[in-house]
Design a protein around this motif. Structure first.
Motif, PDB file in Angstrom:
ATOM      1  N   ALA A 157       0.817  -1.210   0.000  1.00 40.68           N
ATOM      2  CA  ALA A 157       0.000   0.000   0.000  1.00 40.68           C
ATOM      3  C   ALA A 157       0.853   1.264   0.000  1.00 40.68           C
ATOM      4  CB  ALA A 157      -0.942   0.001   1.198  1.00 40.68           C
ATOM      5  N   SER A 158       2.129   1.144  -0.377  1.00 45.18           N
ATOM      6  CA  SER A 158       2.957   2.347  -0.482  1.00 45.18           C
ATOM      7  C   SER A 158       2.474   3.179  -1.658  1.00 45.18           C
ATOM      8  CB  SER A 158       4.423   1.973  -0.688  1.00 45.18           C
ATOM      9  OG  SER A 158       4.603   1.381  -1.969  1.00 45.18           O
ATOM     10  N   LEU A 159       2.914   4.429  -1.718  1.00 45.54           N
ATOM     11  CA  LEU A 159       2.509   5.298  -2.821  1.00 45.54           C
ATOM     12  C   LEU A 159       2.981   4.735  -4.154  1.00 45.54           C
ATOM     13  CD1 LEU A 159       0.997   7.894  -3.416  1.00 45.54           C
ATOM     14  CD2 LEU A 159       3.135   9.154  -3.134  1.00 45.54           C
TER      15      LEU A 159
ATOM     16  N   ILE B  97      -0.523   4.898 -12.715  1.00 39.77           N
ATOM     17  CA  ILE B  97      -0.214   6.323 -12.583  1.00 39.77           C
ATOM     18  C   ILE B  97       1.286   6.507 -12.780  1.00 39.77           C
ATOM     19  CG2 ILE B  97      -0.150   8.271 -10.971  1.00 39.77           C
ATOM     20  CD1 ILE B  97      -2.720   7.110  -9.721  1.00 39.77           C
ATOM     21  N   ASP B  98       1.651   7.422 -13.650  1.00 40.80           N
ATOM     22  CA  ASP B  98       3.066   7.649 -13.964  1.00 40.80           C
ATOM     23  C   ASP B  98       3.761   8.347 -12.799  1.00 40.80           C
ATOM     24  OD1 ASP B  98       5.529   8.063 -15.085  1.00 40.80           O
ATOM     25  OD2 ASP B  98       4.885   9.656 -16.454  1.00 40.80           O
TER      26      ASP B  98
ATOM     27  N   GLU C 101       1.009  15.716  -5.585  1.00 36.32           N
ATOM     28  CA  GLU C 101       0.339  15.652  -6.890  1.00 36.32           C
ATOM     29  C   GLU C 101       0.038  14.207  -7.274  1.00 36.32           C
ATOM     30  OE1 GLU C 101       3.214  17.822  -9.183  1.00 36.32           O
ATOM     31  OE2 GLU C 101       2.093  19.690  -8.981  1.00 36.32           O
ATOM     32  N   ILE C 102       1.003  13.318  -7.020  1.00 30.23           N
ATOM     33  CA  ILE C 102       0.773  11.895  -7.306  1.00 30.23           C
ATOM     34  C   ILE C 102      -0.298  11.343  -6.377  1.00 30.23           C
ATOM     35  CG2 ILE C 102       1.843   9.612  -7.199  1.00 30.23           C
ATOM     36  CD1 ILE C 102       4.459  10.945  -8.115  1.00 30.23           C
ATOM     37  N   LEU C 103      -0.241  11.712  -5.103  1.00 30.15           N
ATOM     38  CA  LEU C 103      -1.226  11.222  -4.138  1.00 30.15           C
ATOM     39  C   LEU C 103      -2.632  11.690  -4.504  1.00 30.15           C
ATOM     40  CD1 LEU C 103      -1.948   9.735  -1.562  1.00 30.15           C
ATOM     41  CD2 LEU C 103      -1.353  11.798  -0.269  1.00 30.15           C
TER      42      LEU C 103
ATOM     43  N   LEU D 278      -8.050   9.896  -5.814  1.00 31.65           N
ATOM     44  CA  LEU D 278      -9.249   9.871  -6.652  1.00 31.65           C
ATOM     45  C   LEU D 278      -9.537   8.461  -7.161  1.00 31.65           C
ATOM     46  CD1 LEU D 278      -8.808  13.222  -8.594  1.00 31.65           C
ATOM     47  CD2 LEU D 278     -10.259  12.744  -6.618  1.00 31.65           C
ATOM     48  N   GLU D 279      -8.493   7.683  -7.414  1.00 27.15           N
ATOM     49  CA  GLU D 279      -8.708   6.285  -7.793  1.00 27.15           C
ATOM     50  C   GLU D 279      -9.270   5.490  -6.613  1.00 27.15           C
ATOM     51  OE1 GLU D 279      -8.729   4.912 -10.534  1.00 27.15           O
ATOM     52  OE2 GLU D 279      -7.336   5.869 -11.924  1.00 27.15           O
TER      53      GLU D 279
END
Length: 228
Positions: A131-133, A142-143, A157-159, A164-165
């Motif tokens: 469950a890490s980023l 997600i890139d 920004e990645i989080l 949202l996913e």
């Protein structure tokens, strides 16, 4: 509904043993859409950066020496987050550091019930899975190729995309930009999603409309909506 996706970088693991925040990054969401408004601040921790922390964050003493101390930016940070929900991965870690720094300044603390922990959400949705980023980026395609070092704004920004996913799927028009909290839109205001000024035209062709009317007519009085 306004939400703030938040990440911090620190010198270590425990503020009670002298560790401090060295970077804060945050992204504003409004009704689950990124507005493009962000907060980003490097912070002088007033102590040496441990070698292991430097390897993770790439932030050294020379770089941080001329940055403001938390006491100089604490109120501006609170002004940005306001009373919004805080979306944080492993929220207990960041909240512990933020409230320690705010407490030392005698500023209002962030209520723990305002934090939404994406790590807890991920563990609940995918029990037994990493469950890490980075792991969640792989799961959701997600890139995160630019994440060679831990950086608070990039991680926020990645989080935001991961969050949202986790809650049901990315918005198709999600657009995250690296903008300063001091730089607002070109019109001088902060962008907010607005209702569409005029409805989109129907995509139904005239032939399709006629075919539909003929089909409905063929059902006659036995149709459900025709019954008393």
């Amino acid at each position: 509904m306004r939400e703030i996706v938040l990440d911090t970088e620190t010198t270590g693991f425990d503020p009670e043993t002298g560790d401090r925040i060295v970077e804060i990054g945050a992204v504003e969401l409004y009704n689950h859409i990124a507005t493009g408004r962000t907060y980003h601040q490097y912070i002088n921790p007033e102590r040496s950066m441990p070698a292991e922390a430097f390897e993770v964050h790439g932030l050294g003493d020379d770089f941080l020496r001329d940055k403001p101390r938390f006491a100089e930016i604490g109120q501006a940070f609170l002004d940005f987050v306001q009373d919004s929900k805080l979306i944080i991965h492993n929220a207990s870690f960041d909240m512990k550091f933020l409230n320690a720094e705010l407490g030392w300044m005698k500023l209002p603390l962030l209520p723990w019930d305002r934090a939404i922990d994406t790590l807890a959400i991920a563990r609940q949705r995918f029990p037994g899975s990493p469950a890490s980023l980075d792991a969640l980026c792989r799961r959701f395609n997600i890139d995160n190729s630019s994440r060679t070092l831990h950086g608070a704004l990039l991680d926020s920004e990645i989080l935001a995309e991961v969050y949202l996913e986790l809650i049901g799927g990315r918005q198709p028009d999600l657009s995250l930009s690296i903008a300063s909290v001091d730089s607002e839109s070109a019109t001088g205001g902060i962008w907010r999603p607005m209702p569409r000024p005029a409805p989109l035209p129907s995509r139904l062709t005239e032939d399709e409309r006629e075919a539909h009317d003929a089909f409905v007519k063929s059902l006659g009085e036995s149709a459900l909506w025709a019954r008393a």
